[in-house]
Enzyme design. Structure first.
Site, PDB file in Angstrom:
ATOM      1  N   ASN A 155      -1.038   6.604  -7.797  1.00  0.00           N
ATOM      2  CA  ASN A 155      -1.614   7.343  -6.479  1.00  0.00           C
ATOM      3  C   ASN A 155      -0.402   7.997  -5.630  1.00  0.00           C
ATOM      4  O   ASN A 155       0.686   7.654  -5.759  1.00  0.00           O
ATOM      5  CB  ASN A 155      -2.244   6.408  -5.590  1.00  0.00           C
ATOM      6  CG  ASN A 155      -2.969   7.216  -4.456  1.00  0.00           C
ATOM      7  OD1 ASN A 155      -3.911   7.863  -4.823  1.00  0.00           O
ATOM      8  ND2 ASN A 155      -2.572   7.187  -3.572  1.00  0.00           N
ATOM      9  N   TYR A 166       1.744   9.744   3.768  1.00  0.00           N
ATOM     10  CA  TYR A 166       1.625   8.679   4.851  1.00  0.00           C
ATOM     11  C   TYR A 166       2.812   8.494   5.751  1.00  0.00           C
ATOM     12  O   TYR A 166       3.963   8.324   5.084  1.00  0.00           O
ATOM     13  CB  TYR A 166       1.159   7.315   4.240  1.00  0.00           C
ATOM     14  CG  TYR A 166       0.389   7.144   3.077  1.00  0.00           C
ATOM     15  CD1 TYR A 166      -1.075   7.366   3.161  1.00  0.00           C
ATOM     16  CD2 TYR A 166       0.773   7.175   1.857  1.00  0.00           C
ATOM     17  CE1 TYR A 166      -1.998   7.483   2.092  1.00  0.00           C
ATOM     18  CE2 TYR A 166       0.002   7.194   0.778  1.00  0.00           C
ATOM     19  CZ  TYR A 166      -1.432   7.226   0.692  1.00  0.00           C
ATOM     20  OH  TYR A 166      -1.977   7.214  -0.020  1.00  0.00           O
ATOM     21  N   ARG A 167       2.684   8.649   6.722  1.00  0.00           N
ATOM     22  CA  ARG A 167       3.977   8.768   7.842  1.00  0.00           C
ATOM     23  C   ARG A 167       4.754   7.479   7.727  1.00  0.00           C
ATOM     24  O   ARG A 167       3.931   6.374   7.547  1.00  0.00           O
ATOM     25  CB  ARG A 167       3.646   8.920   9.236  1.00  0.00           C
ATOM     26  CG  ARG A 167       2.793   7.771   9.979  1.00  0.00           C
ATOM     27  CD  ARG A 167       2.597   7.904  11.622  1.00  0.00           C
ATOM     28  NE  ARG A 167       2.174   6.628  12.003  1.00  0.00           N
ATOM     29  CZ  ARG A 167       0.999   6.653  12.557  1.00  0.00           C
ATOM     30  NH1 ARG A 167       0.115   7.579  12.833  1.00  0.00           N
ATOM     31  NH2 ARG A 167       0.539   5.686  13.204  1.00  0.00           N
ATOM     32  N   TRP A 196      -0.406   3.088   5.711  1.00  0.00           N
ATOM     33  CA  TRP A 196      -1.644   3.278   4.974  1.00  0.00           C
ATOM     34  C   TRP A 196      -3.002   2.856   5.837  1.00  0.00           C
ATOM     35  O   TRP A 196      -3.170   1.636   5.841  1.00  0.00           O
ATOM     36  CB  TRP A 196      -1.395   2.228   3.767  1.00  0.00           C
ATOM     37  CG  TRP A 196      -0.484   2.718   2.716  1.00  0.00           C
ATOM     38  CD1 TRP A 196      -0.561   4.085   2.185  1.00  0.00           C
ATOM     39  CD2 TRP A 196       0.378   1.955   1.915  1.00  0.00           C
ATOM     40  NE1 TRP A 196       0.482   3.816   1.206  1.00  0.00           N
ATOM     41  CE2 TRP A 196       0.987   2.806   1.090  1.00  0.00           C
ATOM     42  CE3 TRP A 196       0.730   0.651   1.731  1.00  0.00           C
ATOM     43  CZ2 TRP A 196       1.865   2.245  -0.160  1.00  0.00           C
ATOM     44  CZ3 TRP A 196       1.319   0.081   0.912  1.00  0.00           C
ATOM     45  CH2 TRP A 196       2.020   0.878   0.003  1.00  0.00           C
ATOM     46  N   GLU A 219      -2.688  12.340  -8.434  1.00  0.00           N
ATOM     47  CA  GLU A 219      -2.677  13.691  -7.565  1.00  0.00           C
ATOM     48  C   GLU A 219      -1.317  14.556  -8.343  1.00  0.00           C
ATOM     49  O   GLU A 219      -1.559  15.759  -8.300  1.00  0.00           O
ATOM     50  CB  GLU A 219      -1.980  13.407  -6.054  1.00  0.00           C
ATOM     51  CG  GLU A 219      -3.076  13.071  -5.123  1.00  0.00           C
ATOM     52  CD  GLU A 219      -3.412  11.732  -5.122  1.00  0.00           C
ATOM     53  OE1 GLU A 219      -3.106  10.672  -6.041  1.00  0.00           O
ATOM     54  OE2 GLU A 219      -4.567  11.297  -4.475  1.00  0.00           O
ATOM     55  N   ASP A 273      -0.441  11.680  17.257  1.00  0.00           N
ATOM     56  CA  ASP A 273      -1.024  12.117  15.940  1.00  0.00           C
ATOM     57  C   ASP A 273      -1.852  13.283  15.905  1.00  0.00           C
ATOM     58  O   ASP A 273      -1.790  14.107  17.063  1.00  0.00           O
ATOM     59  CB  ASP A 273      -1.896  11.034  15.736  1.00  0.00           C
ATOM     60  CG  ASP A 273      -1.797  10.445  14.099  1.00  0.00           C
ATOM     61  OD1 ASP A 273      -1.700  11.473  13.176  1.00  0.00           O
ATOM     62  OD2 ASP A 273      -1.602   9.405  13.770  1.00  0.00           O
TER      63      ASP A 273
HETATM   64  C1  LIG Z   1       1.276  15.518   7.747  1.00  0.00           C
HETATM   65  C2  LIG Z   1       0.043  14.711   7.398  1.00  0.00           C
HETATM   66  C3  LIG Z   1       0.298  13.183   7.656  1.00  0.00           C
HETATM   67  C4  LIG Z   1      -0.663  12.186   7.261  1.00  0.00           C
HETATM   68  N1  LIG Z   1      -0.506  10.891   7.902  1.00  0.00           N
HETATM   69  C5  LIG Z   1      -1.006   9.825   7.138  1.00  0.00           C
HETATM   70  C6  LIG Z   1      -0.872   8.655   7.686  1.00  0.00           C
HETATM   71  O1  LIG Z   1       0.193   8.316   8.347  1.00  0.00           O
HETATM   72  N2  LIG Z   1      -1.591   7.606   7.165  1.00  0.00           N
HETATM   73  C7  LIG Z   1      -2.657   8.002   6.288  1.00  0.00           C
HETATM   74  O2  LIG Z   1      -3.392   7.125   5.718  1.00  0.00           O
HETATM   75  N3  LIG Z   1      -2.865   9.253   6.076  1.00  0.00           N
HETATM   76  C8  LIG Z   1      -2.365  10.237   6.361  1.00  0.00           C
HETATM   77  N4  LIG Z   1      -2.501  11.434   6.257  1.00  0.00           N
HETATM   78  C9  LIG Z   1      -3.747  11.706   5.271  1.00  0.00           C
HETATM   79  C10 LIG Z   1      -3.403  11.311   3.911  1.00  0.00           C
HETATM   80  O3  LIG Z   1      -2.327  12.340   3.354  1.00  0.00           O
HETATM   81  C11 LIG Z   1      -4.966  12.025   2.994  1.00  0.00           C
HETATM   82  O4  LIG Z   1      -5.889  11.042   3.515  1.00  0.00           O
HETATM   83  C12 LIG Z   1      -4.616  11.728   1.625  1.00  0.00           C
HETATM   84  O5  LIG Z   1      -5.646  12.092   0.929  1.00  0.00           O
HETATM   85  C13 LIG Z   1      -4.101  10.206   1.208  1.00  0.00           C
HETATM   86  O6  LIG Z   1      -4.027  10.267  -0.119  1.00  0.00           O
HETATM   87  P1  LIG Z   1      -4.822   9.131  -0.923  1.00  0.00           P
HETATM   88  O7  LIG Z   1      -6.435   9.473  -0.790  1.00  0.00           O
HETATM   89  O8  LIG Z   1      -4.429   9.207  -2.337  1.00  0.00           O
HETATM   90  O9  LIG Z   1      -4.632   7.872  -0.308  1.00  0.00           O
HETATM   91  C14 LIG Z   1      -1.726  12.558   6.520  1.00  0.00           C
HETATM   92  C15 LIG Z   1      -1.971  13.867   6.000  1.00  0.00           C
HETATM   93  C16 LIG Z   1      -1.055  15.087   6.452  1.00  0.00           C
HETATM   94  C17 LIG Z   1      -1.307  16.356   5.974  1.00  0.00           C
HETATM   95 MN   LIG Z   2      -5.584   9.256  -4.290  1.00  0.00          MN
END
Ligand SMILES: Cc1cc2nc3c(=O)[nH]c(=O)nc-3n(C[C@H](O)[C@H](O)[C@H](O)COP(=O)(O)O)c2cc1C
Ligand SMILES: [Mn+2]
Length: 487
Positions: A170, A174-175, A188, A231, A280
């Site tokens: 995966n 995530y910040r 997460w 991804e 945020d």
């Molecule tokens: C700039 C940016 C920052 C993000 N920060 C977070 C975060 O801190 N935590 C989180 O869970 N998702 C965050 N997201 C959203 C996730 O990247 C997004 O939901 C992504 O689909 C997560 O991947 P996953 O589905 O494989 O978990 C952020 C997205 C962007 C564009």
């Molecule tokens: Mn994913």
């Protein structure tokens, strides 16, 4: 045109296209950079390469995604819908009829086969390898974005994990709040795939973080793919070339070879500490809460690495365009499950999750309500707080027309659906965290089977008269209004 091969190829492209400004003046990554970028983004301005960041030798790239034009440049397309069309082509693959179609079908299948990441033996991301005591996050120009932020945050990472139960990779964005030279948090959120890998972990979970990727791979980390889809495969498909991976220096995980910087490390089972607050993309500070702690075992980078960042905050911010790319790219996948959907829009002001406007080909009583429930059951769209459904001839991107339909077509007693379910963890409005109310507005026309009086006809001028007025426009001498085609 092929999408850029890595971040520096992308920077060169941006520069050639007049889409990048190099800032030579010293800029403080503590707040000052945010204020500069926020003004630039809101003015539709260029990507910025801060070459002289206070306290760090590395330049900082920001606002690379901040306009629709740059997003299209990143994907090598004219319109974001062109990306969706390529995906649709593959999703809608039917048994071919005849030779020409068979050849075309094979090409499409090959484009899928070529999407798989490929392992290589060396990567530029490992030109410099720091381990143990040499690891130092202070080398990076990490921004503290907003005055209420608890610390500096890495904001544009591609975080890589492997599900210990299934072995699938995966990648998510995530910040990561900096704790000290060798530790960060991992933010997460509960509904995300990274969090699921973490819940399924044994004693230790290896984590790799890639910073400074080609723009398509960086985008892919933010894409809401189903859990079992890597991804990096999407990135390979969208680039038309596989993502190249090298094995980590201190972990088993593979990392993108073209990255500018890679953080390798692990998360220890049950180790949580209080992360945040952080300004945020909701426009508010998300409160301090427990999140896992990430320990670095290596920091690797290119010799002259560039550090990428993004500032989120009150919309519209740079991430609006990552969201719009997802909206466009995922339309074919949405239509695979709910084919009556014509188009949809996620308003930027709704911070991705708060509002979905969807147009449908309505065919039976209750059809709009069926589509609302489908959306509330689909992937990350399931977190949508409100869904507005309009008829197929209404453009969901035309907010004034949508608002007209909501005002004109909704009987609040009959056409409002109130439900409840999971909500985005960052949404501060619901009484409970990550759970609360859902609102559906059926702004489609209603039929007698839905208990209404006969639905009136919408007013439209006849085509003959329109054409006549177009032809004769100049004769009327009205300067302030224009014929249709000239508008
Ligand atoms: C700039 C940016 C920052 C993000 N920060 C977070 C975060 O801190 N935590 C989180 O869970 N998702 C965050 N997201 C959203 C996730 O990247 C997004 O939901 C992504 O689909 C997560 O991947 P996953 O589905 O494989 O978990 C952020 C997205 C962007 C564009
Ligand atoms: Mn994913």
């Amino acid at each position: 045109m092929a999408p850029p091969a890595d971040l520096r190829d992308w920077i060169a492209l941006l520069e050639r296209e007049g889409e990048l400004v190099r800032v030579a003046a010293e800029v403080d990554p503590d707040l000052e950079a945010t204020e500069i970028v926020d003004r630039t983004v809101k003015a539709g301005g260029p990507a910025l390469l801060f070459e002289n960041v206070k306290g760090s030798k590395l330049p900082l790239l920001i606002n690379q995604f901040g306009t629709e034009r740059r997003m299209c440049l990143a994907f090598g397309v004219e319109r974001l819908d062109d990306v969706a069309e390529r995906l649709e082509d593959v999703l809608e693959l039917q048994p071919p009829q005849g030779l020409v179609e068979k050849v075309r079908g094979l090409k499409k299948l090959k484009s899928i086969a070529d999407s798989m990441p490929k392992t290589v033996s060396r990567g530029a991301c490992q030109e410099v390898v720091l381990t143990g005591d040499e690891i130092d996050l202070d080398l990076l120009p990490i921004q503290r974005c907003w005055p209420g932020d608890s610390a500096p945050f890495i904001t544009l990472p591609a975080v890589i994990t492997i599900d210990p139960r299934t072995g699938t990779r995966n990648v998510g964005m995530y910040r990561m709040q900096k704790i000290d030279r060798r530790t960060t948090f991992m933010h997460w959120q509960i509904h995300k795939d990274g969090a699921a890998d973490w819940r399924g972990m044994g004693e230790r979970l290896e984590v790799a973080v890639a910073l400074g990727l080609d723009p398509v791979t960086a985008y892919s980390a933010s894409a809401p793919l189903p859990k079992h889809i890597d991804e990096l495969m999407l990135a390979g498909f969208l680039r038309g070339e596989p993502v190249e991976l090298v094995k980590g220096k201190t972990i088993e995980l593979e990392v993108p070879a073209n990255a500018e910087i890679v953080l390798e490390g692990y998360i220890e089972k049950g180790e949580l500490a209080v992360e945040g607050p952080f300004g945020d993309h909701t426009g508010y500070y998300s409160p301090a809460e427990p999140f896992p702690v990430f320990h670095l075992t290596a920091l690797t980078m290119r010799r002259d690495a560039v550090y990428p960042s993004i500032v989120v905050g009150k919309p519209p911010a740079e991430d609006a365009w990552l969201g719009k790319a997802t909206e466009r790219i995922f339309l074919p996948a949405l239509r695979m499950t709910v084919p009556e959907i014509v188009d949809y829009d996620l308003p930027v002001a709704g911070a991705f999750h708060n509002c979905v406007i969807v147009s449908i080909r309505k065919a039976y009583p209750g059809h709009a309500k069926k589509v609302m429930h489908a959306i509330w059951g689909l992937g990350m769209l399931s977190l949508s707080k409100s869904v507005v459904v309009v008829d197929e001839h209404v453009d969901p991107h035309d907010y004034a027309d949508v608002f007209f339909r909501v005002c004109a077509n909704v009987d609040p007693k009959r056409d409002v659906v109130l439900g409840e379910g999971p909500l985005d963890q960052l949404d501060h409005a619901p009484t409970l965290e990550a759970y609360g109310g859902k609102l559906g507005l059926d702004a489609t026309h209603k039929g007698p089977a839905e208990g209404t009086r006969p639905w009136p006809r919408e007013i439209e001028m006849s085509e003959e008269v329109r054409a006549l007025v177009d032809r004769r426009w100049s004769e009327y001498g009205i300067a302030s209004a224009r014929p249709r085609d000239a508008s």
